[in-house]
Write an enzyme that holds these catalytic residues in place. Structure first.
Site, PDB file in Angstrom:
ATOM      1  N   HIS A 264      15.302 -13.785  11.844  1.00 42.21           N
ATOM      2  CA  HIS A 264      14.878 -13.793  13.248  1.00 42.21           C
ATOM      3  C   HIS A 264      13.376 -14.004  13.436  1.00 42.21           C
ATOM      4  CE1 HIS A 264      18.599 -11.610  15.154  1.00 42.21           C
ATOM      5  NE2 HIS A 264      18.939 -12.618  14.373  1.00 42.21           N
TER       6      HIS A 264
ATOM      7  N   THR B 196       2.035   3.467   2.423  1.00 36.66           N
ATOM      8  CA  THR B 196       3.064   3.452   3.470  1.00 36.66           C
ATOM      9  C   THR B 196       3.463   2.046   3.885  1.00 36.66           C
ATOM     10  OG1 THR B 196       1.356   3.405   5.166  1.00 36.66           O
ATOM     11  CG2 THR B 196       2.169   5.590   4.502  1.00 36.66           C
TER      12      THR B 196
ATOM     13  N   HIS C 273      15.290 -18.104  18.249  1.00 34.63           N
ATOM     14  CA  HIS C 273      14.207 -17.349  17.601  1.00 34.63           C
ATOM     15  C   HIS C 273      12.932 -18.184  17.496  1.00 34.63           C
ATOM     16  CE1 HIS C 273      17.163 -14.338  16.911  1.00 34.63           C
ATOM     17  NE2 HIS C 273      17.932 -15.188  16.265  1.00 34.63           N
TER      18      HIS C 273
ATOM     19  N   CYS D 222       0.879  -1.176   0.000  1.00 35.95           N
ATOM     20  CA  CYS D 222       0.000   0.000   0.000  1.00 35.95           C
ATOM     21  C   CYS D 222       0.913   1.222   0.000  1.00 35.95           C
ATOM     22  CB  CYS D 222      -0.991  -0.025   1.166  1.00 35.95           C
ATOM     23  SG  CYS D 222      -0.256   0.039   2.813  1.00 35.95           S
TER      24      CYS D 222
HETATM   25  C1  RB5 Z   1      -4.149   5.222   0.526  1.00 38.26           C
HETATM   26  O1  RB5 Z   1      -4.226   6.581   0.263  1.00 38.26           O
HETATM   27  C2  RB5 Z   1      -3.246   4.982   1.733  1.00 38.26           C
HETATM   28  O2  RB5 Z   1      -3.868   5.418   2.882  1.00 38.26           O
HETATM   29  C3  RB5 Z   1      -2.878   3.516   1.822  1.00 38.26           C
HETATM   30  O3  RB5 Z   1      -2.263   3.115   0.660  1.00 38.26           O
HETATM   31  C4  RB5 Z   1      -1.932   3.114   2.940  1.00 38.26           C
HETATM   32  O4  RB5 Z   1      -0.800   3.919   2.946  1.00 38.26           O
HETATM   33  C5  RB5 Z   1      -2.530   2.935   4.267  1.00 38.26           C
HETATM   34  O5  RB5 Z   1      -1.865   2.573   5.243  1.00 38.26           O
END
Ligand code: RB5
Length: 150
Positions: free
Chosen positions: A98, A67, A133, A65
């Site tokens: 790990h 982030t 681990h 996604c």
């Molecule tokens: C989408 O805009 C964004 O919120 C999603 O891709 C992600 O980063 C969410 O954690």
């Protein structure tokens, strides 16, 4: 090895770039979508791939996604899933050595393709170290057994 791969609209470009690299590693990918840049909700696609790993339909998974944070939160809700958000090669390597991570989460809006390819290659080529681990993973499983609904 079957690999479940999914993304939201913010991860689709990186997913499309990574798919041919996975083929080069002789991995068999099951793409659960999304397939274009129309806005979608990451839990819908994260859950599809994480369910495949949790149920054993896929041995490993990759989710992307913007982030990587949303996909990480979703994937780690699933029993047996150990999802690692990796921004660099070292965290990818350590997540295998790990943590025996079975899902790799990538931040589509924060990685260039070259770095992503290197992360993916190292992640698949690195084996779990076991030993002390494994004891820690056993404790994570005990937490799942005690606190997760199913
Ligand atoms: C989408 O805009 C964004 O919120 C999603 O891709 C992600 O980063 C969410 O954690």
């Amino acid at each position: 090895m079957i690999v479940a791969i999914g993304c939201d609209h913010a991860g689709v470009a990186l997913k499309n770039a990574v798919l041919p690299e996975l083929e080069k590693l002789s991995l068999s990918c099951e793409d659960v979508g999304t397939k274009d840049e129309e806005s979608v909700d990451y839990p819908d696609f994260g859950a599809k791939a994480a369910e495949m790993v949790s149920s054993g339909k896929a041995e490993r998974g990759i989710l992307i996604c913007g982030t990587g944070i949303g996909m990480s939160i979703v994937a780690n809700k699933f029993r047996g899933v150990r999802a690692a958000l990796c921004h660099d090669v070292n965290s990818a390597r350590m997540s295998r050595l790990h943590n025996d991570a079975n899902m790799l989460i990538l931040p589509g809006r924060a990685l260039d393709n070259k770095t992503a390819f290197e992360i993916v290659r190292v992640w698949f080529e690195t084996a779990f170290e076991g030993g002390r681990h494994q004891r820690r993973l056993d404790k994570i499983k005990a937490i799942e057994d005690k606190y997760l609904c199913r």
